[in-house]
Design an enzyme around this catalytic site. Structure first.
Site, PDB file in Angstrom:
ATOM      1  N   ASP B  86      58.686  57.064  48.212  1.00 25.12           N
ATOM      2  CA  ASP B  86      57.701  57.640  49.110  1.00 25.12           C
ATOM      3  C   ASP B  86      58.245  59.012  49.516  1.00 25.12           C
ATOM      4  O   ASP B  86      59.417  59.316  49.299  1.00 25.12           O
ATOM      5  CB  ASP B  86      57.519  56.713  50.319  1.00 25.12           C
ATOM      6  CG  ASP B  86      56.220  57.022  51.058  1.00 25.12           C
ATOM      7  OD1 ASP B  86      55.542  58.001  50.687  1.00 25.12           O
ATOM      8  OD2 ASP B  86      55.899  56.283  52.001  1.00 25.12           O
ATOM      9  N   ASP B 121      51.502  63.615  51.199  1.00 22.01           N
ATOM     10  CA  ASP B 121      50.155  63.513  51.758  1.00 22.01           C
ATOM     11  C   ASP B 121      50.207  63.490  53.277  1.00 22.01           C
ATOM     12  O   ASP B 121      51.267  63.346  53.879  1.00 22.01           O
ATOM     13  CB  ASP B 121      49.461  62.256  51.232  1.00 22.01           C
ATOM     14  CG  ASP B 121      50.257  60.997  51.519  1.00 22.01           C
ATOM     15  OD1 ASP B 121      51.490  61.014  51.293  1.00 22.01           O
ATOM     16  OD2 ASP B 121      49.671  59.998  51.977  1.00 22.01           O
ATOM     17  N   CYS B 273      58.962  24.976  54.029  1.00 18.17           N
ATOM     18  CA  CYS B 273      59.140  25.712  52.777  1.00 18.17           C
ATOM     19  C   CYS B 273      60.244  25.033  51.991  1.00 18.17           C
ATOM     20  O   CYS B 273      61.093  24.350  52.565  1.00 18.17           O
ATOM     21  CB  CYS B 273      59.531  27.146  53.114  1.00 18.17           C
ATOM     22  SG  CYS B 273      60.003  28.153  51.701  1.00 18.17           S
ATOM     23  N   CYS B 275      62.004  26.969  49.470  1.00 16.02           N
ATOM     24  CA  CYS B 275      62.587  28.044  48.674  1.00 16.02           C
ATOM     25  C   CYS B 275      64.103  27.876  48.652  1.00 16.02           C
ATOM     26  O   CYS B 275      64.654  26.973  49.279  1.00 16.02           O
ATOM     27  CB  CYS B 275      62.188  29.414  49.228  1.00 16.02           C
ATOM     28  SG  CYS B 275      63.124  29.953  50.667  1.00 16.02           S
ATOM     29  N   CYS B 278      65.441  27.684  52.212  1.00 12.79           N
ATOM     30  CA  CYS B 278      64.972  26.648  53.144  1.00 12.79           C
ATOM     31  C   CYS B 278      65.237  25.230  52.660  1.00 12.79           C
ATOM     32  O   CYS B 278      65.122  24.279  53.427  1.00 12.79           O
ATOM     33  CB  CYS B 278      63.479  26.827  53.402  1.00 12.79           C
ATOM     34  SG  CYS B 278      63.109  28.450  54.064  1.00 12.79           S
TER      35      CYS B 278
END
Lengths: 535, 535
Positions: B86, B121, B273, B275, B278
């Site tokens: 960015d 921008d 969860c 994952c 977890c």
């Protein structure tokens, strides 16, 4: 106590079951282990998957072992947790009969030191003639009775199965009779076919027929339930225990379980999961494994999804957001949506058991959310415990302000001050979705004060609110109503029901209609109306 | 080609973006990395989380490094994949201005060898006066234009940001102008505030305003989107890239991300969860960690959820079930349901791009499913490409049989045989939900042949079917209609619309009403009617 209840939401609860080999929390999923072929070793299931209770089949063990051999099931399976055993009833269902009687299989379960054991019930098969269903119910009750003396000198917990299949009256009878006997856990038999055919509405009725007729402080086990898509619904209806070999059976058939349904691995281009298996494996790598390894990987993934869902459900109970989870899971299959609609039949039963506010506001998504117990409770309490002030003649019925609590809305605060200056003989209520009528003096209480609702509203939700407002107005009849409405669909529906009541009950009705109901102009109009009457 | 499209569903696509440092698949989530403080090391994000593209901020790098120092961003971050940078525009949004001009930050991004880089921008802030929004749009267009010569000698891909905030006409203008320039990727700016305020309906409009006005073969990036709850919706509307530091920022604030919302870890009694983090950690263990370790664990969990959701979305695109996923995810927050309703405004745009049948039947859950592109397409094709046989005077309009394909229903097959024996001058159509009218000769085609729908039906779905039947009958006007209906809500609604058309268009209408419309008795009645006419 074998079962301690620690937390609740809907009919679901977080509990603890104490056995001679230790305790475990419910709701829980008990992976079913084949004693002679463990796709995932039982020890690994305990250590890595955190399953502190498993289920195995005592009949298969009995049939394949030397009868003189002394075995301890925990040692045999190499499993350090709680072992539940089934009795061979499932084999009766599949093969018609088995080679052992109840007396012997009970003694066998005691001998192998099972922690939670099962009498030899007669499962209700699918779509049997009623006579055969009656037989399975009667014979299971008879066996449960004659087994009792054998169980008194056992330190295991014993499961008393409930039969009846789709015949709800027979489930009721079965649950009542078995519930009168001192079994530790009740198990609802034979829902497997119902689940395989996606007849979840039937399952809802079956579970509720059992649940309402067993002692509420005993755990309810649902035999053979092993899909994460439906576990939250079963828990919400009061099931505490589940067992299935699904994780392994699906794996053998190359099926991949998700909370939104089951997929064939051939259809998988990506693994839609991040469990310990799927995180570092691509779909093509999984598909390229040899059969035995693929089966193991799939079984581990499937079990991860199931144990993850149990944790998700427990967290939802702790938070009081089980209904929200339930709504999300029903998008797994249209038949679950049908079942969700069926649950509304049991709103009162669920409401009675739902604990109070747990700190979370309510999300109303669409008309499915209308069956939420908080709403059922609000309507009940409004009818039973609330009445308009006795000597007040005029009801000022206002469209609810756009922020909650309504009464704290900045514009409304000013409104109220000026209004009450002009008339003391005034009762103020709001109309809103989904509640219908909200008396201003209640508007700061839960759930009226904390909720979000999706817009635009659907027809069912608008109708629900209008109907409930109408009921309130009929019970709390005023001589005069001043109605302030906007110009949206809800407002027209409200206008319709208020007009109808005014006509039927001869109430003086004055309506102020404005697309911006919260302007000073409108306030002035109301004050004028109030003054004109006072003069 | 920088962007190859490999698969599609709704407006979503699976694509490949080719850069000088390799390629990666879209849709993808680019974790934002702080170049000076990596909560999860970039190399680990690549290796263990499978993120083959990340995003970092070139301005922060420029500001903190010795300007004479030669650096390669990949080497500096220790990251072997594709690096997007960015430009510091976000810092303009936050701080009002920055210490570098566009020329220099472009050259800096070239110097550090960024793979995907961004011009400087002017982001559109939240709730600015229109003049300031216009300025951000105009100035961004101007900068995009003057930057072009600098970009021609670069081997990076360049992002052309689209501004406009909530002002859809300005987004359209911005997208058209920037879309005319040879940027490789377009990025919709400044949706963060919109998402933080749960204004997902606004987000739907913003994305569609951009999407419809950039070249369709370029990727669309949504700046700052990092919640799994809304990714499927953004992908369904045509977004290909996402970036966010959410996984880390939420972690720092002790926030735990799930696909159904974000939770404070203080509220967690269980980790919902499975994952890699977890699975072997309890909620209390997580809470007991020291802050830095807890942040790391939470960041890893959060990133697991995000990358898992991307895989789930990709699999849904591959299967053609993205709409189903979208519906499930909208149960995360009521504002997502509102957004789903808003998407119906764009049904035609989505239908135009939706590929054909991918082998999966359709699930209709409730009225939300009525916006499915398959339905939109069916209604369009029925209008555009289908006409009743020219010389046939009589329409036999039957309640659809309960199995699909309707025409293969066993009872119906017998019905049709006998009917056609008795009258050749006959056109047979079914009425059904949600389709409305299904001519018998189309009933074996997708999606008419393969779908499931939840019952009982909701009011919106019944109305939808009735409206579409009414449109069909108006376009395909017969002289005579024989209507066979049942006695359910749907049937009464259908009767109402057919009666209305018969009256308005002077059609001879004969109605057979029977609660069992598929009996021999009913068949005899129809045959009698047909014969009486033939005589």
């Amino acid at each position: 106590m074998a079962f301690e209840i620690k937390d609740r939401d809907l009919l679901g609860r977080i509990g603890k079951i104490n056995t001679k080999s230790g305790n475990f929390e419910t709701p829980t999923f008990m992976p079913v282990i084949n004693p002679f072929k463990q796709i995932i070793p039982a020890r690994k299931i305990f250590k890595e998957f955190g399953c502190h209770v498993i289920m195995t089949n005592s009949y298969i063990l009995w049939k394949n072992l030397d009868p003189t051999q002394e075995i301890d099931i925990h040692h045999f399976l190499d499993y350090p947790g709680v072992v539940t055993t089934d009795s061979g009833a499932y084999q009766i269902l599949v093969y018609g009969s088995i080679e052992i009687n109840q007396n012997d299989i009970i003694e066998f379960q005691k001998k192998i030191d099972s922690d939670i054991a099962t009498i030899l019930d007669i499962p209700t098969g699918w779509d049997l003639p009623r006579e055969l269903v009656e037989y399975s119910v009667e014979e299971t009750i008879r066996r449960a009775e004659i087994a009792l003396p054998q169980l008194y000198n056992s330190d295991a917990l014993w499961m008393g199965p409930i039969q009846g299949g789709r015949h709800l009256d027979l489930i009721v009878k079965s649950a009542k009779k078995i519930g009168e006997m001192p079994y530790h856990i009740h198990a609802l038999g034979s829902p497997t076919e119902v689940m395989e055919r996606y007849l979840y509405t039937v399952l809802v009725d079956m579970i509720m027929a059992a649940k309402k007729n067993i002692p509420p402080d005993r755990p309810l086990h649902l035999f053979g339930a092993g899909h994460p898509m439906m576990l939250s619904m079963a828990v919400a209806l009061g099931c505490d225990l589940f067992d299935s070999a699904s994780y392994a059976l699906y794996a053998k058939k190359d099926r991949y379980i998700t909370t939104r349904g089951t997929k064939k691995i051939l259809d998988l281009k990506y693994l839609p999961c991040n469990c310990s298996i799927c995180r570092n494996l691509s779909a093509s790598e999984l598909k390229a494994q040899i059969k035995s390894e693929r089966t193991r990987l799939l079984a581990e993934h499937n079990l991860n999804v199931l144990t993850g869902e149990i944790k998700t459900i427990k967290q939802a109970i702790a938070e009081g957001t089980l209904w929200k989870l339930l709504e999300a899971r029903t998008k797994g299959h249209p038949s679950l949506i049908s079942a969700l609609k069926r649950i509304s039949k049991y709103s009162n039963d669920i409401e009675k058991n739902k604990p109070g506010f747990k700190g979370h506001g309510i999300s109303y998504y669409d008309y499915h959310s209308l069956s939420r117990p908080e709403l059922t409770r609000y309507q009940r309490l409004l009818k039973e415990n609330y009445a308009k002030p006795e000597d007040v003649e005029t009801l000022l019925l206002l469209k609810a302000p756009p922020t909650t609590p309504y009464r704290r809305n900045e514009v409304y605060v000013q409104f109220e001050l000026k209004l009450l200056k002009n008339s003391e003989n005034l009762h103020i209520c709001f109309y809103s979705v989904p509640y219908g009528c909200v008396p201003a003096d209640l508007s700061e209480t839960f759930p009226l004060s904390q909720y979000e609702i999706a817009e635009p509203l659907d027809y069912e939700t608008i109708k629900y609110a209008a109907k409930n407002l109408s009921e309130y107005l009929t019970i709390n009849l005023h001589k005069r109503i001043i109605l302030l409405i906007g110009k949206e669909d809800l407002d027209y529906e409200i206008k319709k029901v208020v007009l109808k009541i005014a006509e039927e009950k001869e109430v003086k009705l004055q309506i102020i209609e404005d697309s911006r109901p919260w302007s000073n102009k409108v306030l002035e109009k109301i004050i004028q109306l109030l003054r004109s009457e006072n003069r």
